[in-house]
Design an enzyme around this catalytic site. Structure first.
Site, PDB file in Angstrom:
ATOM      1  N   HIS A  59      -0.144 -16.313  36.194  1.00  0.00           N
ATOM      2  CA  HIS A  59      -1.163 -17.025  36.977  1.00  0.00           C
ATOM      3  C   HIS A  59      -2.508 -16.420  36.553  1.00  0.00           C
ATOM      4  O   HIS A  59      -2.900 -15.386  37.078  1.00  0.00           O
ATOM      5  CB  HIS A  59      -0.961 -16.812  38.478  1.00  0.00           C
ATOM      6  CG  HIS A  59       0.366 -17.286  39.007  1.00  0.00           C
ATOM      7  ND1 HIS A  59       0.543 -18.543  39.554  1.00  0.00           N
ATOM      8  CD2 HIS A  59       1.577 -16.682  39.095  1.00  0.00           C
ATOM      9  CE1 HIS A  59       1.811 -18.679  39.964  1.00  0.00           C
ATOM     10  NE2 HIS A  59       2.450 -17.559  39.693  1.00  0.00           N
ATOM     11  N   PHE A  60      -3.175 -17.058  35.591  1.00  0.00           N
ATOM     12  CA  PHE A  60      -4.418 -16.463  35.075  1.00  0.00           C
ATOM     13  C   PHE A  60      -5.662 -16.863  35.877  1.00  0.00           C
ATOM     14  O   PHE A  60      -6.777 -16.585  35.453  1.00  0.00           O
ATOM     15  CB  PHE A  60      -4.583 -16.759  33.579  1.00  0.00           C
ATOM     16  CG  PHE A  60      -3.882 -15.753  32.683  1.00  0.00           C
ATOM     17  CD1 PHE A  60      -3.197 -14.669  33.213  1.00  0.00           C
ATOM     18  CD2 PHE A  60      -3.917 -15.883  31.300  1.00  0.00           C
ATOM     19  CE1 PHE A  60      -2.557 -13.734  32.402  1.00  0.00           C
ATOM     20  CE2 PHE A  60      -3.293 -14.953  30.469  1.00  0.00           C
ATOM     21  CZ  PHE A  60      -2.609 -13.884  31.016  1.00  0.00           C
ATOM     22  N   ARG A  61      -5.465 -17.523  37.025  1.00  0.00           N
ATOM     23  CA  ARG A  61      -6.582 -17.802  37.957  1.00  0.00           C
ATOM     24  C   ARG A  61      -7.702 -18.583  37.280  1.00  0.00           C
ATOM     25  O   ARG A  61      -7.625 -19.758  37.100  1.00  0.00           O
ATOM     26  CB  ARG A  61      -7.117 -16.507  38.597  1.00  0.00           C
ATOM     27  CG  ARG A  61      -6.049 -15.558  39.126  1.00  0.00           C
ATOM     28  CD  ARG A  61      -5.267 -16.153  40.249  1.00  0.00           C
ATOM     29  NE  ARG A  61      -4.388 -15.175  40.869  1.00  0.00           N
ATOM     30  CZ  ARG A  61      -3.295 -15.491  41.548  1.00  0.00           C
ATOM     31  NH1 ARG A  61      -2.932 -16.736  41.691  1.00  0.00           N
ATOM     32  NH2 ARG A  61      -2.541 -14.557  42.090  1.00  0.00           N
ATOM     33  N   ASN A  91      -0.893 -23.551  39.854  1.00  0.00           N
ATOM     34  CA  ASN A  91      -1.434 -23.417  41.216  1.00  0.00           C
ATOM     35  C   ASN A  91      -2.797 -22.743  41.254  1.00  0.00           C
ATOM     36  O   ASN A  91      -3.082 -21.929  42.125  1.00  0.00           O
ATOM     37  CB  ASN A  91      -0.444 -22.652  42.119  1.00  0.00           C
ATOM     38  CG  ASN A  91      -0.320 -21.183  41.744  1.00  0.00           C
ATOM     39  OD1 ASN A  91      -0.560 -20.817  40.590  1.00  0.00           O
ATOM     40  ND2 ASN A  91       0.054 -20.343  42.688  1.00  0.00           N
ATOM     41  N   HIS A 202      11.421 -16.423  38.867  1.00  0.00           N
ATOM     42  CA  HIS A 202      11.571 -15.129  39.574  1.00  0.00           C
ATOM     43  C   HIS A 202      12.749 -15.041  40.545  1.00  0.00           C
ATOM     44  O   HIS A 202      12.574 -14.848  41.744  1.00  0.00           O
ATOM     45  CB  HIS A 202      10.270 -14.738  40.284  1.00  0.00           C
ATOM     46  CG  HIS A 202       9.553 -15.841  41.004  1.00  0.00           C
ATOM     47  ND1 HIS A 202      10.166 -16.645  41.909  1.00  0.00           N
ATOM     48  CD2 HIS A 202       8.267 -16.244  40.926  1.00  0.00           C
ATOM     49  CE1 HIS A 202       9.295 -17.506  42.354  1.00  0.00           C
ATOM     50  NE2 HIS A 202       8.134 -17.291  41.782  1.00  0.00           N
ATOM     51  N   ASP A 270       5.553 -13.091  36.371  1.00  0.00           N
ATOM     52  CA  ASP A 270       4.894 -13.655  37.559  1.00  0.00           C
ATOM     53  C   ASP A 270       3.583 -12.900  37.824  1.00  0.00           C
ATOM     54  O   ASP A 270       3.296 -12.492  38.950  1.00  0.00           O
ATOM     55  CB  ASP A 270       5.802 -13.619  38.799  1.00  0.00           C
ATOM     56  CG  ASP A 270       5.214 -14.444  39.943  1.00  0.00           C
ATOM     57  OD1 ASP A 270       4.231 -15.173  39.715  1.00  0.00           O
ATOM     58  OD2 ASP A 270       5.734 -14.345  41.073  1.00  0.00           O
ATOM     59  N   HIS A 274      -4.573 -10.173  42.321  1.00  0.00           N
ATOM     60  CA  HIS A 274      -5.539 -10.336  43.414  1.00  0.00           C
ATOM     61  C   HIS A 274      -6.418  -9.090  43.410  1.00  0.00           C
ATOM     62  O   HIS A 274      -5.930  -7.998  43.083  1.00  0.00           O
ATOM     63  CB  HIS A 274      -4.826 -10.454  44.760  1.00  0.00           C
ATOM     64  CG  HIS A 274      -3.957 -11.677  44.865  1.00  0.00           C
ATOM     65  ND1 HIS A 274      -4.479 -12.943  45.006  1.00  0.00           N
ATOM     66  CD2 HIS A 274      -2.607 -11.827  44.821  1.00  0.00           C
ATOM     67  CE1 HIS A 274      -3.475 -13.823  45.067  1.00  0.00           C
ATOM     68  NE2 HIS A 274      -2.334 -13.180  44.950  1.00  0.00           N
TER      69      HIS A 274
HETATM   70  O1  DOR Z   1       3.580 -13.632  45.102  1.00  0.00           O
HETATM   71  C1  DOR Z   1       3.304 -14.685  44.546  1.00  0.00           C
HETATM   72  N1  DOR Z   1       2.039 -14.970  44.171  1.00  0.00           N
HETATM   73  N2  DOR Z   1       4.274 -15.560  44.304  1.00  0.00           N
HETATM   74  C2  DOR Z   1       4.012 -16.786  43.816  1.00  0.00           C
HETATM   75  O2  DOR Z   1       4.935 -17.531  43.598  1.00  0.00           O
HETATM   76  C3  DOR Z   1       2.623 -17.238  43.589  1.00  0.00           C
HETATM   77  C4  DOR Z   1       1.769 -16.075  43.323  1.00  0.00           C
HETATM   78  C5  DOR Z   1       0.280 -16.373  43.305  1.00  0.00           C
HETATM   79  O3  DOR Z   1      -0.126 -17.364  42.704  1.00  0.00           O
HETATM   80  O4  DOR Z   1      -0.487 -15.555  43.821  1.00  0.00           O
HETATM   81 ZN    ZN Z   2       6.527 -18.301  42.303  1.00  0.00          ZN
END
Ligand code: DOR
Ligand code: ZN
Length: 406
Positions: A59-61, A91, A202, A270, A274
């Site tokens: 998830h490279f934001r 997402n 995961h 995964d 943050h």
């Molecule tokens: O802990 C998680 N964070 N699980 C996920 O499936 C999504 C991810 C996120 O995008 O922060």
């Molecule tokens: Zn996930």
């Protein structure tokens, strides 16, 4: 034509280590055997030469959450950890669900120093055909809890017709209880008559693994390093920095995952960074970074995993399942996505080594083996602790439905 020779390496090729030179021409492995001279020479000094890892879950934001990670910082972390291709999840803010948001993500990804695939969400079903034709790698991860059976089945029907893969976050949560087996059962029930290719993201519980293996469906699964190297017992020490979905599991689950490693298809991080400030809020968001530590943690346990199994888990299986052409192995004609590793060079993980913007890791203090060099399509991206290439060397890897040539 630019050429590079790697000498004095123990090359992992056709499932064994061979002492050989490797010639790279125009970003491609041109020869594995003795080579006279190249424009550039790299002396591997007896290190292992392995295919770069392919992390199918990051998830490279970027975009509206670039303060957590952007494509440059995330991809530098990947390169420093020996990951030469990442697959990014949809997402983000905004999510990738139509042509416009897909191209917006692609523009942000131009900063990447490693290669990348882009996944798309299934929010807008009428968009899936177009997105597939535009080159998305796969669909999902879909959060199964947020979908009705009908929505899931409609998506699975289209995905079956496209011969694409649906990646599923199968965990279902009721209050504090998190169960993956329930979500996997729902997924398989919905897919029973349809038979689309599915991928369980995961996987963290032993019971989930039983379902996956006994299903008879066209299914693959991934496990994260945090579900292999950490357990609920670490939760108190880590606090919010050990919170993610699915959560850390019991010691018994961890032991079962290790003992059944041969049933797991691939390992993916995964990577869900943050900021420290976000994690210190009263309701911290779930997720931990991991793209830089994925392979180094596994390399520190080569005694348990074995080299062939490790390369299968992080390179061969991801490339095969997601149809990444010419990647995932050291073979003549394949992309020169390569890493040099000294398996005896064990280091303790410290925050100062990290390239992710988030600046922390749940694995601080763990032992790891980092690559000394990472090469993407023949160019050295990372060497002896530093990123060596400018932004943007990374290139998109398109899915099998792409109307463009890769
Ligand atoms: O802990 C998680 N964070 N699980 C996920 O499936 C999504 C991810 C996120 O995008 O922060
Ligand atoms: Zn996930």
């Amino acid at each position: 034509m630019s050429s590079t020779v790697i000498r004095n390496a123990r090359v992992f090729c056709r499932n064994q280590l061979v002492h050989s030179d490797v010639l790279i021409e125009s970003g491609t492995i041109a020869k594995i055997g003795s080579v006279r001279a190249g424009e550039q020479e790299i002396d591997a000094r007896g290190r292992l030469l392995l295919p770069g890892a392919i992390d199918v879950h990051v998830h490279f934001r970027d975009l509206e959450e670039a303060y957590k990670e952007d494509w440059y910082s995330g991809s530098c972390a990947a390169a420093a950890g020996g990951v030469t291709t990442v697959i990014d999840q949809p997402n983000t803010k905004p999510p990738v669900c139509d042509e416009q948001s897909y191209f917006r993500k692609l523009r942000a990804a131009r900063k990447s120093v490693v290669d990348y695939g882009i996944n798309a969400a299934i929010e807008r079903l009428e968009q899936l055909d177009d997105l597939w034709g535009l080159g998305v790698m796969a669909f999902g991860e879909v959060f199964i809890q947020e979908k009705t059976h009908e929505e899931l089945q409609h998506a699975l029907q289209t995905i079956k017709r496209l011969n694409a893969v649906l990646c599923v976050h199968a965990e279902k949560r009721v209050g504090e209880i998190s169960s993956e087996a329930a979500g996997i059962r729902t997924l398989f029930a919905c897919n029973k008559e349809i038979g689309a290719k599915v991928h369980v993201s995961h996987l963290s519980e032993a019971s989930g693994l039983d379902f996956v293996k006994g299903s008879g469906q066209d299914v693959s699964c991934e496990v994260t390093p945090h579900h292999l190297f950490l357990s609920k017992l670490d939760q108190a020490r880590l606090g919010p920095f050990g919170m993610m979905n699915p959560p850390l599991r019991s010691r018994q689950d961890v032991d079962t995952l290790w003992s059944r490693l041969s049933h797991i298809d691939m390992i993916a991080s995964d990577h869900a960074p943050h900021s420290i400030a976000d994690k210190r809020m009263s309701h911290p968001p779930p997720g931990v970074p991991g793209v830089q530590t994925l392979l180094p943690l596994l390399l520190s346990r080569l005694d348990r995993i074995g080299l062939k199994r490790l390369v299968d888990l992080v390179s061969v299986a991801p490339a095969t399942r997601f149809n990444l052409k010419n990647k995932g192995a050291i073979v003549k004609g394949y992309d020169a996505d390569l890493i040099l590793v000294d398996p005896n060079d064990k280091k303790m993980i410290t925050p100062s080594m990290l390239h992710s913007k988030c600046g922390w890791t749940p694995f601080e203090g763990s032992v790891a083996v980092f690559p000394s060099l990472t090469m993407v399509r023949g160019e050295v991206v990372f060497s002896e602790g530093s990123i060596t290439l400018k932004k943007g060397w990374g290139s998109q890897v398109c899915g099998a439905g792409s109307r463009r040539l890769n």
